[in-house]
Design a protein around this motif. Structure first.
Motif, PDB file in Angstrom:
ATOM      1  N   VAL A  92       0.842  -1.202   0.000  1.00  0.00           N
ATOM      2  CA  VAL A  92       0.000   0.000   0.000  1.00  0.00           C
ATOM      3  C   VAL A  92       0.875   1.249   0.000  1.00  0.00           C
ATOM      4  O   VAL A  92       0.630   2.215  -0.744  1.00  0.00           O
ATOM      5  CB  VAL A  92      -0.943  -0.018   1.213  1.00  0.00           C
ATOM      6  N   ARG A  93       1.924   1.222   0.812  1.00  0.00           N
ATOM      7  CA  ARG A  93       2.833   2.377   0.873  1.00  0.00           C
ATOM      8  C   ARG A  93       3.533   2.582  -0.468  1.00  0.00           C
ATOM      9  O   ARG A  93       3.658   3.709  -0.957  1.00  0.00           O
ATOM     10  CB  ARG A  93       3.856   2.160   1.986  1.00  0.00           C
ATOM     11  N   GLN A  94       3.985   1.497  -1.082  1.00  0.00           N
ATOM     12  CA  GLN A  94       4.689   1.604  -2.361  1.00  0.00           C
ATOM     13  C   GLN A  94       3.799   2.172  -3.460  1.00  0.00           C
ATOM     14  O   GLN A  94       4.280   2.878  -4.358  1.00  0.00           O
ATOM     15  CB  GLN A  94       5.232   0.235  -2.774  1.00  0.00           C
ATOM     16  N   HIS A  95       2.513   1.859  -3.401  1.00  0.00           N
ATOM     17  CA  HIS A  95       1.576   2.394  -4.400  1.00  0.00           C
ATOM     18  C   HIS A  95       1.114   3.815  -4.065  1.00  0.00           C
ATOM     19  O   HIS A  95       0.415   4.442  -4.873  1.00  0.00           O
ATOM     20  CB  HIS A  95       0.350   1.480  -4.526  1.00  0.00           C
ATOM     21  N   GLY A  96       1.468   4.310  -2.896  1.00  0.00           N
ATOM     22  CA  GLY A  96       1.086   5.658  -2.513  1.00  0.00           C
ATOM     23  C   GLY A  96      -0.394   5.833  -2.259  1.00  0.00           C
ATOM     24  O   GLY A  96      -0.962   6.908  -2.516  1.00  0.00           O
ATOM     25  N   ILE A  97      -1.040   4.771  -1.748  1.00  0.00           N
ATOM     26  CA  ILE A  97      -2.490   4.841  -1.519  1.00  0.00           C
ATOM     27  C   ILE A  97      -2.843   4.682  -0.028  1.00  0.00           C
ATOM     28  O   ILE A  97      -3.938   4.263   0.319  1.00  0.00           O
ATOM     29  CB  ILE A  97      -3.228   3.770  -2.363  1.00  0.00           C
ATOM     30  N   GLU A  98      -1.876   5.049   0.843  1.00  0.00           N
ATOM     31  CA  GLU A  98      -2.127   4.894   2.285  1.00  0.00           C
ATOM     32  C   GLU A  98      -3.364   5.655   2.747  1.00  0.00           C
ATOM     33  O   GLU A  98      -4.056   5.231   3.677  1.00  0.00           O
ATOM     34  CB  GLU A  98      -0.920   5.389   3.109  1.00  0.00           C
ATOM     35  N   HIS A  99      -3.664   6.779   2.099  1.00  0.00           N
ATOM     36  CA  HIS A  99      -4.794   7.610   2.509  1.00  0.00           C
ATOM     37  C   HIS A  99      -6.135   7.025   2.081  1.00  0.00           C
ATOM     38  O   HIS A  99      -7.188   7.534   2.481  1.00  0.00           O
ATOM     39  CB  HIS A  99      -4.637   9.008   1.931  1.00  0.00           C
ATOM     40  N   LYS A 100      -6.098   5.939   1.282  1.00  0.00           N
ATOM     41  CA  LYS A 100      -7.344   5.331   0.818  1.00  0.00           C
ATOM     42  C   LYS A 100      -7.549   3.906   1.325  1.00  0.00           C
ATOM     43  O   LYS A 100      -8.597   3.310   1.063  1.00  0.00           O
ATOM     44  CB  LYS A 100      -7.375   5.318  -0.717  1.00  0.00           C
ATOM     45  N   VAL A 101      -6.587   3.344   2.017  1.00  0.00           N
ATOM     46  CA  VAL A 101      -6.659   1.951   2.468  1.00  0.00           C
ATOM     47  C   VAL A 101      -6.632   1.913   3.993  1.00  0.00           C
ATOM     48  O   VAL A 101      -5.754   2.495   4.626  1.00  0.00           O
ATOM     49  CB  VAL A 101      -5.496   1.117   1.897  1.00  0.00           C
ATOM     50  N   TYR A 102      -7.595   1.194   4.569  1.00  0.00           N
ATOM     51  CA  TYR A 102      -7.732   1.107   6.026  1.00  0.00           C
ATOM     52  C   TYR A 102      -7.567  -0.342   6.464  1.00  0.00           C
ATOM     53  O   TYR A 102      -8.275  -1.227   5.974  1.00  0.00           O
ATOM     54  CB  TYR A 102      -9.103   1.628   6.468  1.00  0.00           C
ATOM     55  N   PHE A 103      -6.654  -0.579   7.385  1.00  0.00           N
ATOM     56  CA  PHE A 103      -6.481  -1.898   7.980  1.00  0.00           C
ATOM     57  C   PHE A 103      -7.202  -1.882   9.320  1.00  0.00           C
ATOM     58  O   PHE A 103      -6.777  -1.209  10.270  1.00  0.00           O
ATOM     59  CB  PHE A 103      -4.995  -2.224   8.154  1.00  0.00           C
ATOM     60  N   ASP A 104      -8.297  -2.621   9.395  1.00  0.00           N
ATOM     61  CA  ASP A 104      -9.189  -2.519  10.548  1.00  0.00           C
ATOM     62  C   ASP A 104      -8.980  -3.608  11.591  1.00  0.00           C
ATOM     63  O   ASP A 104      -9.773  -3.726  12.533  1.00  0.00           O
ATOM     64  CB  ASP A 104     -10.642  -2.518  10.067  1.00  0.00           C
ATOM     65  N   GLY A 105      -7.928  -4.436  11.439  1.00  0.00           N
ATOM     66  CA  GLY A 105      -7.640  -5.439  12.455  1.00  0.00           C
ATOM     67  C   GLY A 105      -8.731  -6.477  12.555  1.00  0.00           C
ATOM     68  O   GLY A 105      -9.372  -6.831  11.567  1.00  0.00           O
ATOM     69  N   GLN A 106      -8.963  -6.976  13.762  1.00  0.00           N
ATOM     70  CA  GLN A 106     -10.022  -7.952  14.002  1.00  0.00           C
ATOM     71  C   GLN A 106     -11.016  -7.380  15.003  1.00  0.00           C
ATOM     72  O   GLN A 106     -10.643  -6.613  15.894  1.00  0.00           O
ATOM     73  CB  GLN A 106      -9.436  -9.262  14.524  1.00  0.00           C
ATOM     74  N   ILE A 107     -12.273  -7.785  14.850  1.00  0.00           N
ATOM     75  CA  ILE A 107     -13.328  -7.332  15.739  1.00  0.00           C
ATOM     76  C   ILE A 107     -14.163  -8.535  16.162  1.00  0.00           C
ATOM     77  O   ILE A 107     -14.161  -9.566  15.489  1.00  0.00           O
ATOM     78  CB  ILE A 107     -14.232  -6.277  15.060  1.00  0.00           C
TER      79      ILE A 107
END
Length: 373
Positions: free
Chosen positions: A241-256
């Motif tokens: 995600v960082r390499q593609h420069g899309i960190e501001h559009k991708v959310y890692f929400d963990g586990q719930i």
């Protein structure tokens, strides 16, 4: 005890590590409502590559949900239970429902003790690849296939594997769990937000989440990707995600917790399940498919394993491993809200007709009654 029960309420003991998950327990209530005296034994938690899932007591009306100590928790093949013999002998079930694959030690253990009290037995399987296991698992599998009374397969492809392996006794296809359409349902109002794509599940290579990251990186316009789950690929995915420069559009929400998952689906417009077939694995069902459909979320799946059968005509299938095809479908849905609405309605109907807890429970109880006739 006999098998010709006519007036006695059938007693069923189910052994299931999967039922630590609260959402799954709705099926157990529905089974009990069909005049079944049901005892379900679960460990206090189950451990896998995502971490530890503790027992959630969410739906416990009408049956008994009890914990039992487990040895080798987290080891899929070798886990088994302490004092299972005592539990079986105290309850004296007519049927022991072994919610395990026939090549697991827990299945051999449960079958052995069930036979000691002349209880009928049934196992459940997702296995959709005809594997030959090393000793002692091959011998244990042979023992189960020879001595069990009935088998339930989660998909038709799983049934065919066991027929190929020589299992000739009664067998039917029933999903392990249904979907609670009172819990998983569309939101009353859809907020104004970017076109939101989701992934829910384990973060492992064969689930193809990395392909989804590659596909969304090709999208234009206003979009977001939400990834719910844990696993060994998390750091790799963050780096891509960082390499593609899309960190501001991708959310890692963990586990719930499982009871929060229905609300999570309300954050999504589309769910993608881009699974990849491997020599030792292919998608066995994809439970999140039916949960997403019931929530009004459009589903895109690869053609791995059982995914096309589960989705049917109510979603979109893309060739597994084809990032361009996945990106093309996502772009089409992003620009065509009428198509999204149409597929959403088709998904709702599909789940209601095939995948509710009530339907799965009724089919399971029919198996019990057939076993006892």
């Amino acid at each position: 005890m006999g098998t010709g029960l006519t007036t006695e309420r059938p007693r069923v003991l189910m052994l299931s590590k999967a039922c630590v998950v609260g959402i799954y327990q709705r099926k157990l209530e529905e089974i009990a409502r069909n005049n079944i005296d049901l005892l379900v034994l679960v460990p206090e938690f189950w451990r896998d590559e995502r971490g530890t899932t503790p027992l959630e007591r969410a739906y416990t009306d009408g049956y008994r949900l009890e914990t039992i100590d487990m040895r080798f928790n987290g080891n899929f093949h070798l886990h088994h239970y302490l004092k299972l013999k005592e539990k079986i002998r105290a309850f004296r079930p007519h049927i022991v429902h072994i919610d395990e694959e026939p090549y697991n030690l827990a299945s051999w253990q449960a079958l052995y003790h069930a036979r000691r009290i002349k209880a009928k037995t049934v196992f459940f399987t997702w296995q959709n690849i005809a594997r030959t296991y090393p000793l002692p698992f091959r011998l244990g599998e042979r023992y189960v296939l020879k001595n069990v009374d009935y088998a339930i397969a989660g998909t038709q492809s799983a049934l065919e594997v066991w027929r190929e392996k020589g299992y000739t006794k009664p067998m039917t296809v029933i999903p392990q769990f249904g979907t609670d359409t009172t819990l998983f349902k569309p939101p009353e109002n859809r907020p104004d937000r970017p076109f939101t794509i989701g992934y829910v599940g384990r973060l492992i290579e064969e689930k193809g989440v990395h392909l989804l990251v590659e596909a969304v990186s090709a999208l234009d316009g206003d979009w977001a990707l939400r990834i719910l789950g844990g696993g060994p690929m998390l750091d790799f995915l963050r780096e891509r995600v960082r390499q593609h420069g899309i960190e501001h559009k991708v959310y890692f929400d963990g586990q719930i917790p499982s009871m929060q998952v229905p609300d999570y689906f309300h954050k999504l417009d589309v769910l993608a399940l881009p699974s990849l077939t491997r020599p030792n694995w292919k998608e066995q069902f994809g439970r999140v498919i039916t949960e997403a459909m019931a929530s009004g979320v459009v589903v895109i799946g690869s053609d791995s394993g059982a995914i096309p059968d589960v989705i049917g005509e109510a979603g979109v299938i893309v060739p597994e491993g084809d990032v361009n095809a996945l990106a093309t479908v996502l772009s089409q849905l992003q620009s065509d809200r009428a198509l999204v609405a149409h597929l959403s309605l088709m998904g709702l109907d599909h789940v209601e007709n095939h995948y509710t807890h009530q339907q799965v429970a009724a089919d399971t109880v029919n198996v019990y009654r057939e076993m006892l006739r």
